[in-house]
Design an enzyme around this catalytic site. Structure first.
Site, PDB file in Angstrom:
ATOM      1  N   GLU A  82     -86.768   1.037 105.358  1.00 29.94           N
ATOM      2  CA  GLU A  82     -85.943   1.239 106.552  1.00 29.94           C
ATOM      3  C   GLU A  82     -86.663   1.940 107.709  1.00 29.94           C
ATOM      4  O   GLU A  82     -86.481   3.134 107.964  1.00 29.94           O
ATOM      5  CB  GLU A  82     -84.682   2.017 106.177  1.00 29.94           C
ATOM      6  CG  GLU A  82     -83.824   1.278 105.182  1.00 29.94           C
ATOM      7  CD  GLU A  82     -82.404   1.831 105.081  1.00 29.94           C
ATOM      8  OE1 GLU A  82     -82.160   2.951 105.551  1.00 29.94           O
ATOM      9  OE2 GLU A  82     -81.542   1.126 104.553  1.00 29.94           O
ATOM     10  N   GLU A 115     -81.144  -3.299  98.845  1.00 24.84           N
ATOM     11  CA  GLU A 115     -80.027  -2.361  98.679  1.00 24.84           C
ATOM     12  C   GLU A 115     -78.747  -3.020  99.156  1.00 24.84           C
ATOM     13  O   GLU A 115     -78.731  -3.715 100.173  1.00 24.84           O
ATOM     14  CB  GLU A 115     -80.196  -1.080  99.524  1.00 24.84           C
ATOM     15  CG  GLU A 115     -81.245  -0.126  99.051  1.00 24.84           C
ATOM     16  CD  GLU A 115     -81.341   1.114  99.944  1.00 24.84           C
ATOM     17  OE1 GLU A 115     -80.346   1.470 100.611  1.00 24.84           O
ATOM     18  OE2 GLU A 115     -82.430   1.707  99.984  1.00 24.84           O
TER      19      GLU A 115
HETATM   20  C1  GBH Z   1     -79.828   3.382 102.981  1.00 20.97           C
HETATM   21  O1  GBH Z   1     -79.621   3.659 104.330  1.00 20.97           O
HETATM   22  C2  GBH Z   1     -80.961   4.213 102.416  1.00 20.97           C
HETATM   23  O2  GBH Z   1     -82.110   3.437 102.186  1.00 20.97           O
HETATM   24  C3  GBH Z   1     -80.603   4.963 101.189  1.00 20.97           C
HETATM   25  O3  GBH Z   1     -81.563   5.927 100.950  1.00 20.97           O
HETATM   26  C4  GBH Z   1     -79.218   5.538 101.350  1.00 20.97           C
HETATM   27  O4  GBH Z   1     -78.865   6.428 100.336  1.00 20.97           O
HETATM   28  C5  GBH Z   1     -78.260   4.387 101.383  1.00 20.97           C
HETATM   29  O5  GBH Z   1     -78.611   3.430 102.342  1.00 20.97           O
HETATM   30  C6  GBH Z   1     -76.805   4.769 101.623  1.00 20.97           C
HETATM   31  O6  GBH Z   1     -76.667   5.371 102.862  1.00 20.97           O
HETATM   32  O7  GBH Z   1     -74.286   9.117 110.049  1.00 20.97           O
HETATM   33  O8  GBH Z   1     -73.105   7.476 111.370  1.00 20.97           O
HETATM   34  O9  GBH Z   1     -75.136   8.400 112.195  1.00 20.97           O
HETATM   35  C7  GBH Z   1     -78.602   2.891 104.942  1.00 20.97           C
HETATM   36  C8  GBH Z   1     -78.682   2.900 106.451  1.00 20.97           C
HETATM   37  C9  GBH Z   1     -78.567   4.196 108.389  1.00 20.97           C
HETATM   38  C10 GBH Z   1     -76.882   4.466 106.781  1.00 20.97           C
HETATM   39  C11 GBH Z   1     -78.144   5.515 109.009  1.00 20.97           C
HETATM   40  C12 GBH Z   1     -76.476   5.781 107.390  1.00 20.97           C
HETATM   41  C13 GBH Z   1     -76.371   7.064 109.415  1.00 20.97           C
HETATM   42  C14 GBH Z   1     -75.243   6.700 110.286  1.00 20.97           C
HETATM   43  N1  GBH Z   1     -78.273   4.175 106.998  1.00 20.97           N
HETATM   44  N2  GBH Z   1     -76.776   5.788 108.785  1.00 20.97           N
HETATM   45  S1  GBH Z   1     -74.414   8.034 111.018  1.00 20.97           S
END
Ligand code: GBH
Length: 451
Positions: free
Chosen positions: A170, A358
């Site tokens: 990511e 994922e």
């Molecule tokens: C993935 O991110 C990761 O690879 C993994 O480590 C993680 O545990 C999993 O998914 C579940 O989250 O708080 O509204 O600003 C997923 C993509 C992008 C999701 C950033 C959370 C934060 C949004 N992520 N996002 S916010």
């Protein structure tokens, strides 16, 4: 005479890879053991106010000590694959230099254990835990070279047993969330030029990593990336809206996957950024565009797109408060993205092989009488799987699916407050309990079809 038509065939190809995914900092704990160096996430999580409840990954699921239990959980599910990440700072405590034998041994034991259980390891070299000793972190171009050295060394070390390697997880998260929004480590909010340079160093690290892995690992090692691109669903499944979603996917990922797949930055991106565009050196774009054996996508939340009269030709439709969501506010439920994510990436760049690295969901798991009947999570997973099945049926080269996550773990800025596991973890006792979703996934795998 039959009362109804035969059920629709929802089975997957016989050689489909079924797996679960985790990441080192989210599960391992043991942050000061056996010579592991400090990382940006150790620093960030120990800075008060950065992570919910001031949680840290100090203990997490204690997988550093309990990895045999993790393997037993995987075996119980019947998965044939497992996606794990390597903690760079266990191998090179300062990010570079002399490898730390104890750190290498841990992953040797882990990989050997997986293989003994009949489980194929898919190894991610970097899932956000950056050695804190690297000066300037991702703002410093040298970090991309340090990553390549580490990834090449590790791929070579595991190469007699590991055939599938992902460089980084990511790009948008460890660049933008850490350096633009400041909600992930290192918690910076840089101006546009700084952010673009960090992004460039991220894709450069990936590209140099691919080259180093190819140079050092055995021939036949398959190399790819696990990326969370900006994903789009055409609002209506007609040619004009599909074309708009395709264009949005190419342009809105210009600094990341588009650069990797096309080996150049789109003119529209460079023009839009103007003086803030990244500083690129000779050879960078060729490295970034190194051919890949597969592309892996983390598929959660998309945006809907429609055709539009503007110069761009598309409009992104904002989410609304009433959109269905899981327990994480960002986790909008949109199963069709499973199909469109695979299809649009295939149509744009024709990768030979695609994986879902994922997919999964947080839920407020009901714990009653030692049971966790997480039917919402099953609903979510079943619907996404149905749309992946649609992509397979139409011939897109989707070869495997990694459910996020094997067990509840440290959910970054949300700490332990958001649970994504199909095994429940009691973080006081470290006891793992299969949720109903684990029983469901086991049955999906056993029958190789959606149940
Ligand atoms: C993935 O991110 C990761 O690879 C993994 O480590 C993680 O545990 C999993 O998914 C579940 O989250 O708080 O509204 O600003 C997923 C993509 C992008 C999701 C950033 C959370 C934060 C949004 N992520 N996002 S916010």
């Amino acid at each position: 005479q039959r009362a109804a038509a035969d059920p629709v065939d929802l089975s997957f190809p016989r050689d489909f890879r079924w797996g679960c995914a985790t990441a080192a900092y989210q599960i391992e704990g043991a942050v000061r053991e056996d010579g592991r160096g400090q990382t940006n996430w150790d620093v960030f999580s120990h800075t008060p106010g950065k992570v919910a409840n001031n949680d840290t990954g100090d203990v997490a699921c204690d997988s550093y000590h309990r990895y045999r239990d993790d393997i037993a959980l995987l075996k119980g599910l019947g998965v044939n694959s497992y996606r794990l990440s390597i903690a760079w700072s266990r191998i090179f405590p300062d990010g570079r230099g002399t490898p730390n034998a104890k750190g290498v041994d841990y992953y040797n034991r882990m990989i050997d254990g997986l293989l003994a259980a009949g489980i194929r390891p898919y190894v991610t070299m970097f899932h956000w835990d950056l050695p804190a000793a690297l000066p300037g972190g991702w703002q410093n171009r040298d970090t991309a070279y340090a990553f390549a050295d580490y990834a090449g060394f590790m791929a070579k070390t595991l190469s007699d047993r590991v055939q599938d390697v992902m460089t980084v997880n990511e790009l948008a998260c460890f660049t933008d969330l850490g350096h633009l929004r400041g909600i992930h480590a290192p918690g910076l909010q840089l101006p546009p030029a700084g952010v673009n340079q960090v992004r460039h160093h991220g894709v450069l690290a990936h590209g140099l990593g691919v080259q180093a892995i190819r140079a050092q690992a055995r021939a036949g090692t398959r190399v790819g990336i696990a990326d969370n691109i900006a994903l789009h669903i055409p609002a209506i499944e007609t040619a004009e809206h599909i074309a708009a979603a395709k264009r949005a996917t190419r342009e809105r990922n210009a600094m990341f996957l588009t650069a990797i797949m096309e080996g150049r930055y789109l003119d529209s991106y460079l023009a839009e950024q103007g003086a803030a565009a990244p500083k690129v050196q000779a050879g960078d774009m060729a490295a970034i565009g190194s051919p890949l054996d597969f592309v892996a996508l983390n598929i959660y939340t998309p945006e809907w797109v429609r055709a539009d009269d503007s110069a761009k030709g598309y409009a992104v439709i904002p989410h609304i408060a009433s959109s269905p969501r899981m327990a994480s506010p960002w986790l909008v439920v949109a199963p069709e993205v499973a199909y469109w994510g695979v299809r649009l990436v295939s149509d744009l760049w024709r990768p030979k092989t695609l994986y879902v690295s994922e997919n999964g969901a947080s839920a407020d798991d009901p714990v009653t009488g030692g049971r966790v009947d997480d039917v919402d999570r099953i609903m979510y997973l079943r619907n996404y799987l149905g749309q992946f099945r649609r992509a397979v049926a139409e011939g897109y080269p989707l070869k495997g699916y990694f459910l996020w996550s094997l067990m509840d773990n440290f959910e970054w800025a949300d700490g332990y407050g958001k649970r994504f596991g199909i095994h429940y973890v009691d973080f006081k006792t470290q006891r793992r309990t299969p949720k109903l979703s684990a029983a469901w996934y086991k049955e999906v795998i056993r029958r190789n079809t959606i149940v």
